[in-house]
Design an enzyme around this catalytic site. Structure first.
Site, mmCIF file in Angstrom:
data_model
loop_
_atom_site.group_PDB
_atom_site.id
_atom_site.type_symbol
_atom_site.label_atom_id
_atom_site.label_comp_id
_atom_site.label_asym_id
_atom_site.label_seq_id
_atom_site.Cartn_x
_atom_site.Cartn_y
_atom_site.Cartn_z
ATOM 1 N N SER A 254 1.492 6.178 1.821
ATOM 2 C CA SER A 254 1.908 5.000 2.568
ATOM 3 C C SER A 254 3.034 5.360 3.524
ATOM 4 C CB SER A 254 2.407 3.948 1.572
ATOM 5 O OG SER A 254 3.082 2.914 2.245
ATOM 6 N N TYR B 208 7.961 1.794 -5.890
ATOM 7 C CA TYR B 208 6.578 1.986 -5.446
ATOM 8 C C TYR B 208 6.507 3.161 -4.464
ATOM 9 C CZ TYR B 208 2.610 1.355 -2.282
ATOM 10 O OH TYR B 208 1.515 1.577 -1.484
ATOM 11 N N LYS C 230 4.681 7.205 -4.526
ATOM 12 C CA LYS C 230 3.851 7.853 -3.494
ATOM 13 C C LYS C 230 4.478 9.189 -3.098
ATOM 14 C CE LYS C 230 0.762 4.677 -3.201
ATOM 15 N NZ LYS C 230 -0.587 4.943 -3.673
HETATM 16 P P1 NAD Z 1 -5.674 -2.824 -4.512
HETATM 17 O O1 NAD Z 1 -4.727 -3.275 -5.553
HETATM 18 O O2 NAD Z 1 -6.559 -3.814 -3.898
HETATM 19 O O3 NAD Z 1 -6.538 -1.611 -5.071
HETATM 20 C C1 NAD Z 1 -6.072 -0.729 -6.035
HETATM 21 C C2 NAD Z 1 -7.123 -0.622 -7.122
HETATM 22 O O4 NAD Z 1 -6.716 0.284 -8.129
HETATM 23 C C3 NAD Z 1 -7.351 -1.950 -7.822
HETATM 24 O O5 NAD Z 1 -8.727 -2.226 -7.825
HETATM 25 C C4 NAD Z 1 -6.827 -1.735 -9.224
HETATM 26 O O6 NAD Z 1 -7.546 -2.484 -10.176
HETATM 27 C C5 NAD Z 1 -7.001 -0.253 -9.401
HETATM 28 N N1 NAD Z 1 -6.078 0.368 -10.354
HETATM 29 C C6 NAD Z 1 -4.745 0.292 -10.395
HETATM 30 N N2 NAD Z 1 -4.277 1.006 -11.426
HETATM 31 C C7 NAD Z 1 -5.338 1.561 -12.047
HETATM 32 C C8 NAD Z 1 -5.491 2.411 -13.170
HETATM 33 N N3 NAD Z 1 -4.450 2.821 -13.888
HETATM 34 N N4 NAD Z 1 -6.730 2.786 -13.528
HETATM 35 C C9 NAD Z 1 -7.807 2.378 -12.822
HETATM 36 N N5 NAD Z 1 -7.708 1.570 -11.763
HETATM 37 C C10 NAD Z 1 -6.485 1.170 -11.376
HETATM 38 O O7 NAD Z 1 -4.797 -2.104 -3.384
HETATM 39 P P2 NAD Z 1 -5.213 -1.593 -1.961
HETATM 40 O O8 NAD Z 1 -4.497 -2.410 -0.976
HETATM 41 O O9 NAD Z 1 -6.646 -1.445 -1.842
HETATM 42 O O10 NAD Z 1 -4.510 -0.174 -1.970
HETATM 43 C C11 NAD Z 1 -5.206 1.007 -2.280
HETATM 44 C C12 NAD Z 1 -4.248 2.176 -2.216
HETATM 45 O O11 NAD Z 1 -3.670 2.256 -0.929
HETATM 46 C C13 NAD Z 1 -3.085 2.088 -3.192
HETATM 47 O O12 NAD Z 1 -2.816 3.379 -3.669
HETATM 48 C C14 NAD Z 1 -1.951 1.612 -2.331
HETATM 49 O O13 NAD Z 1 -0.717 2.029 -2.834
HETATM 50 C C15 NAD Z 1 -2.259 2.303 -1.032
HETATM 51 N N6 NAD Z 1 -1.675 1.599 0.125
HETATM 52 C C16 NAD Z 1 -1.960 0.306 0.346
HETATM 53 C C17 NAD Z 1 -1.405 -0.357 1.423
HETATM 54 C C18 NAD Z 1 -1.711 -1.799 1.685
HETATM 55 O O14 NAD Z 1 -1.031 -2.403 2.472
HETATM 56 N N7 NAD Z 1 -2.715 -2.387 1.075
HETATM 57 C C19 NAD Z 1 -0.573 0.324 2.298
HETATM 58 C C20 NAD Z 1 -0.305 1.644 2.050
HETATM 59 C C21 NAD Z 1 -0.867 2.290 0.965
HETATM 60 C C1 UD1 Z 2 5.027 -3.822 3.027
HETATM 61 C C2 UD1 Z 2 5.591 -2.648 2.267
HETATM 62 C C3 UD1 Z 2 4.761 -1.410 2.484
HETATM 63 C C4 UD1 Z 2 3.314 -1.664 2.219
HETATM 64 C C5 UD1 Z 2 2.869 -2.857 3.051
HETATM 65 C C6 UD1 Z 2 1.461 -3.243 2.802
HETATM 66 C C7 UD1 Z 2 7.984 -3.072 2.286
HETATM 67 C C8 UD1 Z 2 9.278 -2.617 2.780
HETATM 68 N N1 UD1 Z 2 6.925 -2.396 2.696
HETATM 69 O O1 UD1 Z 2 5.130 -3.520 4.411
HETATM 70 O O2 UD1 Z 2 5.215 -0.407 1.619
HETATM 71 O O3 UD1 Z 2 2.588 -0.525 2.560
HETATM 72 O O4 UD1 Z 2 3.662 -3.986 2.711
HETATM 73 O O5 UD1 Z 2 1.269 -3.654 1.481
HETATM 74 O O6 UD1 Z 2 7.880 -4.023 1.549
HETATM 75 N N2 UD1 Z 2 6.717 -11.220 7.052
HETATM 76 C C9 UD1 Z 2 7.150 -12.506 7.283
HETATM 77 N N3 UD1 Z 2 6.785 -13.480 6.400
HETATM 78 C C10 UD1 Z 2 6.017 -13.230 5.295
HETATM 79 C C11 UD1 Z 2 5.596 -11.905 5.067
HETATM 80 C C12 UD1 Z 2 5.973 -10.924 5.950
HETATM 81 O O7 UD1 Z 2 7.822 -12.759 8.264
HETATM 82 O O8 UD1 Z 2 5.733 -14.146 4.527
HETATM 83 C C13 UD1 Z 2 7.061 -10.173 8.011
HETATM 84 C C14 UD1 Z 2 7.898 -9.075 7.397
HETATM 85 O O9 UD1 Z 2 9.248 -9.313 7.589
HETATM 86 C C15 UD1 Z 2 7.445 -7.857 8.192
HETATM 87 C C16 UD1 Z 2 6.014 -8.182 8.589
HETATM 88 O O10 UD1 Z 2 5.877 -9.565 8.409
HETATM 89 O O11 UD1 Z 2 8.196 -7.749 9.355
HETATM 90 C C17 UD1 Z 2 5.023 -7.468 7.735
HETATM 91 O O12 UD1 Z 2 5.343 -7.671 6.369
HETATM 92 P P1 UD1 Z 2 4.381 -7.201 5.190
HETATM 93 O O13 UD1 Z 2 3.023 -7.663 5.457
HETATM 94 O O14 UD1 Z 2 5.030 -7.620 3.928
HETATM 95 O O15 UD1 Z 2 4.366 -5.625 5.328
HETATM 96 P P2 UD1 Z 2 5.582 -4.599 5.409
HETATM 97 O O16 UD1 Z 2 6.816 -5.215 4.967
HETATM 98 O O17 UD1 Z 2 5.555 -3.955 6.732
#
Ligand code: NAD
Ligand code: UD1
Length: 684
Positions: free
Chosen positions: A126, A154, A158
C-alpha cells in the site's frame, strides 16, 4: 496448459476483481479466504460473470495444515497475496490482531510456498508504507524510492511483510517477488455484480458517499478544507479497481518472462491527483443530484497529497490505468443501486448441498418470508422446496445424493436444452440431420442422458429490492451448454431467474444462442419440472384443478404429437378432481397459433388453478408460453414418494415442435438471438 494461481483473500474487494481478470487471461484460479471481511457470494458472482469454476477454500491463512492441503491438491505456479486486515483506524486499536493476521498469515503462506517450491508471489502492499511523503521535498508524485515511514500498525504490517519478502529473496534469489503498492482503489465492476461491501460504517471516502446517496447515511463529513490544494481538500490518487486488478496480470506476466528471480516494488496509481471535492462532484454527477455534506475538522493522520509516480509500472510492466474517476463513480453507483446492502440480504441464507462440505458447486439457497419459504440449488437450478403456511407444496429431497439417483423423476429441475420429447431422437436444421441419444424408448426426453438436471449452474446472483412495499428477492443462475453436448448444435447460455415474493415464485427462462457459436441455428425449449402438492398429504388425489383450455396435442402410441389438437378426456375447464382414474400427461394448447422464439413480452396468462379440500392454499400457474404439459405424476416411483405425489405444469413450446414444420419457429434460435419465456406459480 493454463496455470493455477492461488489467490489469498480472493473473495475480497480487490481480490474478486483480480480473479475475473486472471480468468479472462486464461489462468486457473484457486481462492483461499476465511471470509472474515467478505462473502462467498462474491465468488459465486465471479463464476456467474466468467462462467468458469473457481475452486474455493474457506481457510484461515494461519492454518498451515489446511493451506498445505490446498498446495498438495493443485499445481500452483504462483500466488497473489491479498488476504489481510486493512482498516487503518482499527489497527491502532487492536494492533496485535493486525500483526497476528497479516504477518502471521504471510509467514504461514510463505512456509507452505517454500515446502511446495512455489517461488512466485505478487503482494498487495500500500501507499501507506510511504507515510507522509510531503515531509520531503520533490517526493510528490511519490516514486518507489521514497523512504518508508508507515504511521499506523496496518501500514507497519505491509512494511514488515515487504522486508520479510526481501529477506527471503536475499536468501534464495530464485524467488520472484512483485510488491504492488496500491494508491486509492475505488469503483466497482462495470457489470454491477461486484463491488466493495464494507461492514459497519465505511471509513473511506467513496463507500461513505455511496451510502449517503442511497439514504443509509445522512451526510458526508469532509475532513478539512484548509489544505494547500486548489479547493482546500486533500489530494489522492484514485484508481479504478478494474485497472488495479489488471496491474496484477501485468506483474504476473512480467515475472513469467524473467529468467531468474527478482524482488521489486511498483506503484499502482494513475499518476493524477484529485481532491475530495473533485471526487465528490464526480460522484454527484453519476448519481444525478447534489449530496449533503458538511466540512468538519481535519482527520488525524491525513496528509495533503498522496499521488503516485506510476512511471515504473507504466514502463516496466507495460501497464497503465485507463479508466477515469467518472467511470469509477458510474460503476460504483450501479453497484450501489443494484445491491444497496452489498451481498447481505436479510432473509436469505445458503449452505453447501453436497455430502462433501467443501463442494461449493452445489449450494442450497433459502429465502424466507413469514409464511412462505423457497429453496433452490445449483445442480439443475432446481426448486428444492416451497413451504406455504408450514406445508411443503413441492416434491423434493432433503439429501443431496437423492437427486443423483436414477429414480429421481426430475424433481424441481430446470429442463433443457429441449424439454419434453424429440421424436425418434432426430431433427433437421439447416439441411443437416442431428441424431441424439434416446433415453425414452426411441425418443429423447428432457434434453437427453446428460440434461440440465445434471448440470451445475453458476450463481445465484441474489438480490433484493422493494416494490409497492413488498420485499422481492431475485436469484439468477446461469450455465453454458456447449455445441455438441447431448448432440445439440450451437453454444447456448441459459439464464434462469427466479423472482420470489411473499406468496409466489416466478421464473424467467433465457437461452441465448451465443454470437460466436459454430452454427447458425439451434433449438431451445426450457421449462421447470416442479411437482406441486397442496394437499398436506403424500398424495395429490382429491386436488381440484381448473384449466384455461381443454385442448391438447393429440399424441400417437409413441407419445409424439400427430399435429392435431383434440379435446382432452375430461373437460378440465370445469373443476376436475385428480385421482388414479383422472390423470393427465398431455400438452395443453393455450394458443393454437404457437409463438415466436421469445415470449417474455407477452402477458402472463393464468392457465391452471388448483385447490384441495385439506388445505386453504390456492395454487395458480401463469405463463407467457403457448402451451404447458400437465403431468399428474403417475410414474413417480422413488423412495418416499408414490405415484401422484405431485403434479407438474411445464410451460413450454409444443412438444417435438422442431419435427413439425408449422411449429418449428417456436424453438429455432438463430445465432445472436435469445429464446425467452416466463412462468409464475402463486400460492394464495
Ligand atoms: P478486503 O478486506 O475486501 O479483502 C481482503 C480479504 O482477505 C477478505 O476477503 C478477507 O476475508 C480475507 N482475509 C483476511 N484475513 C485472512 C486470513 N487470515 N485468512 C484468509 N483470508 C483472510 O480488502 P481489499 O480492499 O480487497 O484489500 C486487499 C488487499 O489490498 C489487502 O492486503 C489490503 O491491505 C491491500 N490494500 C487495499 C487497499 C484498499 O484501499 N482497499 C489499499 C492498499 C492496499
Ligand atoms: C486510507 C488509508 C490507506 C488505505 C486507503 C484505502 C490512512 C491514512 N490511509 O487512505 O492506508 O490504503 O485508505 O483503504 O488512513 N475523507 C473525507 N470524509 C470521509 C472519508 C474520507 O473527507 O468520510 C477524505 C480524507 O480526508 C482523504 C480522502 O477523503 O483526504 C480519502 O480518504 P480515504 O478514502 O479514507 O483514503 P485515504 O485516507 O487516502
Amino acid at each position: 496448459m493454463s496455470e493455477y494461481i492461488l489467490v489469498t483473500g480472493g473473495a475480497g474487494y480487490i481480490g474478486s476483481h483480480t480473479v475475473i481478470e486472471l480468468i479472462n487471461n486464461g489462468y486457473k484460479v484457486v481462492v483461499v479466504d476465511n471470509l472474515c471481511n467478505s462473502s462467498y457470494d462474491a465468488i459465486a458472482r465471479v463464476e456467474f460473470i466468467t462462467k468458469q469454476k473457481v475452486d474455493f477454500f474457506d481457510v484461515d491463512l494461519r492454518d498451515l495444515e489446511s493451506l498445505n492441503k490446498v498446495f498438495d491438491k493443485f499445481p500452483i505456479k504462483g500466488v497473489i497475496h491479498f488476504a489481510a486486515l486493512k482498516a487503518v483506524g482499527e489497527s491502532t486499536k487492536i494492533p496485535l490482531a493486525y500483526y497476528d493476521n497479516n504477518i502471521g498469515g504471510t509467514i504461514t503462506l510463505l512456509t507452505a510456498m517454500q515446502k511446495h517450491e512455489v517461488k512466485t508471489i505478487v503482494f498487495s502492499s500500500s501507499a501507506t508504507v510511504y507515510g507522509d511523503a510531503t515531509r520531503f521535498e520533490n517526493m510528490i508524485p511519490i516514486p518507489e524510492h521514497c523512504p518508508n515511514d508507515p504511521t499506523n500498525p496496518y501500514g507497519k504490517t505491509k512494511f514488515m511483510i515487504e522486508h520479510i519478502l526481501k529477506d527471503i529473496y536475499g536468501a534464495d534469489n530464485q524467488w520472484q517477488t512483485a510488491i504492488l503498492r496500491y494508491f486509492n482503489p475505488i469503483g466497482a465492476h462495470p457489470s454491477g455484480l461486484l463491488g466493495e461491501d464494507p461492514l459497519g460504517i465505511p471509513n473511506n471516502l467513496l463507500p461513505y458517499l455511496a451510502q449517503v446517496a442511497i439514504g443509509r447515511r445522512e451526510k458526508l463529513s469532509i475532513f478539512g478544507n484548509d489544505y494547500d490544494s486548489h479547493d482546500g481538500t486533500p489530494i489522492r490518487d484514485y484508481i479504478h479497481v478494474v485497472d488495479l486488478a489488471k496491474g496484477h496480470i501485468a506483474a504476473l506476466n512480467y515475472l513469467k518472462n524473467l529468467n531468474g528471480g527478482l524482488y521489486r516494488e511498483w506503484n499502482l496509481g494513475t499518476g493524477n491527483g484529485s481532491t475530495v471535492f473533485d471526487v465528490y462532484h464526480a460522484f454527484c454527477k453519476a448519481v444525478g443530484k447534489e449530496l449533503p455534506y458538511e466540512v468538519v475538522g481535519r482527520r488525524g493522520g491525513d496528509v495533503l497529497n498522496l499521488t503516485a509516480n506510476a512511471t515504473r509500472a507504466n514502463t516496466e510492466l507495460k501497464w497503465e490505468a485507463k479508466l477515469t474517476i467518472e467511470d469509477a463513480c458510474k460503476d460504483l453507483w450501479k453497484w450501489t443501486t443494484e445491491n444497496p446492502f452489498g451481498f447481505n440480504i436479510d432473509n436469505y441464507e445458503w449452505k453447501v448441498f453436497s455430502d462433501d462440505k467443501e463442494d461449493y458447486r452445489n449450494r442450497l439457497h433459502t429465502v424466507k418470508y413469514d409464511n412462505f419459504e423457497v429453496s433452490f440449488a445449483n445442480r439443475g437450478a432446481i426448486i428444492q422446496k416451497i413451504v406455504k403456511n408450514g406445508i411443503n407444496v413441492v416434491c423434493g429431497f432433503d439429501e443431496p445424493s437423492r437427486y443423483i439417483e436414477k429414480s429421481n423423476p426430475f424433481f424441481g429441475t430446470t429442463v433443457g436444452r429441449v424439454a419434453n420429447r424429440i421424436g425418434h431422437s432426430k431433427f433437421e436444421l439447416n439441411g443437416k440431420t442431428y441424431t441424439l441419444e434416446s433415453n425414452e424408448s426411441s425418443n429423447t426426453l428432457h434434453g437427453g442422458l446428460d440434461g440440465y438436471d445434471k448440470q451445475y449452474f453458476f450463481g445465484p446472483v441474489a438480490k433484493q429490492f422493494k416494490k409497492d412495499d413488498k420485499i422481492i428477492n431475485t436469484f439468477e443462475f446461469n450455465y453454458v451448454d456447449k455445441d455438441g453436448h447431448n448432440g445439440f448444435p450451437g453454444d447456448v447460455e441459459c439464464t434462469i431467474k427466479y423472482t420470489v415474493d411473499d406468496s409466489s415464485v416466478a421464473i424467467e427462462f433465457v437461452g441465448e444462442h451465443l454470437k460466436d457459436s459454430p452454427v447458425e441455428e439451434t433449438i431451445i425449449n426450457l421449462t421447470n419440472h416442479s411437482y406441486f402438492n397442496i394437499s398436506n398429504t403424500k398424495s395429490t388425489d382429491g386436488t381440484v384443478i381448473k384449466a384455461i383450455t381443454n385442448k391438447q396435442l393429440e399424441v400417437n402410441d409413441e407419445l409424439l404429437p400427430t399435429g392435431k389438437f383434440v379435446p382432452t378426456h375430461t373437460d378440465i375447464t370445469k373443476p376436475t378432481t385428480l385421482s388414479a382414474d383422472c390423470a393427465f400427461d398431455y400438452c395443453f394448447v393455450v394458443d393454437g397459433n404457437g409463438s415466436g422464439i421469445d415470449t417474455r413480452d407477452s402477458e402472463l396468462k393464468q392457465v391452471i388453478e388448483a385447490t384441495h379440500p385439506n388445505s386453504n392454499i390456492k395454487f395458480i400457474a401463469e405463463t407467457t408460453d403457448p402451451s404447458f404439459q400437465l403431468y399428474t405424476g403417475i410414474g413417480i416411483n422413488t423412495p418416499g414418494f408414490e405415484p401422484r405425489s405431485g403434479f407438474c405444469i411445464e410451460n413450454a413450446r409444443f412438444v417435438d415442435a422442431i419435427n413439425h414444420k408449422e411449429w418449428a419457429n417456436q424453438v429455432i434460435v438463430k445465432k445472436g438471438q435469445s429464446y425467452g419465456s416466463k412462468v409464475k406459480y402463486s400460492f394464495v
